[in-house]
Design a protein around this motif. Structure first.
Motif, PDB file in Angstrom:
ATOM      1  N   GLY A  13       0.816  -1.217   0.000  1.00 51.23           N
ATOM      2  CA  GLY A  13       0.000   0.000   0.000  1.00 51.23           C
ATOM      3  C   GLY A  13       0.842   1.256   0.000  1.00 51.23           C
ATOM      4  O   GLY A  13       0.543   2.222  -0.710  1.00 51.23           O
ATOM      5  N   LEU A  14       1.924   1.256   0.771  1.00 52.75           N
ATOM      6  CA  LEU A  14       2.829   2.410   0.787  1.00 52.75           C
ATOM      7  C   LEU A  14       3.527   2.596  -0.559  1.00 52.75           C
ATOM      8  O   LEU A  14       3.677   3.729  -1.027  1.00 52.75           O
ATOM      9  N   GLY A  16       2.378   1.751  -3.493  1.00 54.05           N
ATOM     10  CA  GLY A  16       1.381   2.291  -4.411  1.00 54.05           C
ATOM     11  C   GLY A  16       1.086   3.752  -4.148  1.00 54.05           C
ATOM     12  O   GLY A  16       0.966   4.555  -5.071  1.00 54.05           O
ATOM     13  N   ALA A  17       0.990   4.127  -2.883  1.00 52.00           N
ATOM     14  CA  ALA A  17       0.706   5.523  -2.531  1.00 52.00           C
ATOM     15  C   ALA A  17       1.871   6.430  -2.920  1.00 52.00           C
ATOM     16  O   ALA A  17       1.655   7.539  -3.424  1.00 52.00           O
ATOM     17  N   LEU A  18       3.088   5.973  -2.694  1.00 50.52           N
ATOM     18  CA  LEU A  18       4.256   6.789  -3.052  1.00 50.52           C
ATOM     19  C   LEU A  18       4.378   6.968  -4.560  1.00 50.52           C
ATOM     20  O   LEU A  18       4.673   8.070  -5.033  1.00 50.52           O
ATOM     21  N   SER A  19       4.140   5.910  -5.330  1.00 48.50           N
ATOM     22  CA  SER A  19       4.239   6.045  -6.780  1.00 48.50           C
ATOM     23  C   SER A  19       3.119   6.927  -7.326  1.00 48.50           C
ATOM     24  O   SER A  19       3.349   7.730  -8.242  1.00 48.50           O
ATOM     25  N   ALA A  20       1.926   6.822  -6.770  1.00 47.63           N
ATOM     26  CA  ALA A  20       0.829   7.687  -7.208  1.00 47.63           C
ATOM     27  C   ALA A  20       1.104   9.138  -6.836  1.00 47.63           C
ATOM     28  O   ALA A  20       0.848  10.055  -7.626  1.00 47.63           O
ATOM     29  N   GLY A  21       1.660   9.372  -5.664  1.00 48.48           N
ATOM     30  CA  GLY A  21       2.007  10.732  -5.257  1.00 48.48           C
ATOM     31  C   GLY A  21       3.091  11.328  -6.122  1.00 48.48           C
ATOM     32  O   GLY A  21       3.031  12.507  -6.486  1.00 48.48           O
ATOM     33  N   TYR A  22       4.072  10.520  -6.499  1.00 48.53           N
ATOM     34  CA  TYR A  22       5.138  10.989  -7.381  1.00 48.53           C
ATOM     35  C   TYR A  22       4.571  11.414  -8.731  1.00 48.53           C
ATOM     36  O   TYR A  22       4.913  12.474  -9.255  1.00 48.53           O
TER      37      TYR A  22
END
Length: 47
Positions: A13-14, A16-22
């Motif tokens: 989950g982290l 995925g969240a980091l790549s989406a935020g990037y």
């Protein structure tokens, strides 16, 4: 649910969240930077 599966779920989950935020930050930044260079230096949008 075992502790191992919970750790894998949190790590996934982290990631995925980091790549989406990037992507959320970098795509508009690149577009704005290209528009800025087009206006200031007269470059095309494809350079």
């Amino acid at each position: 649910m075992s502790i191992g599966m919970m750790i894998i779920s949190v790590v996934g989950g982290l990631a995925g969240a980091l790549s989406a935020g990037y992507l959320l930050v970098s795509l508009p930044t690149v577009i704005i930077w290209k528009i800025y260079r087009c206006i200031k230096y007269g470059y095309t949008m494809y350079q």
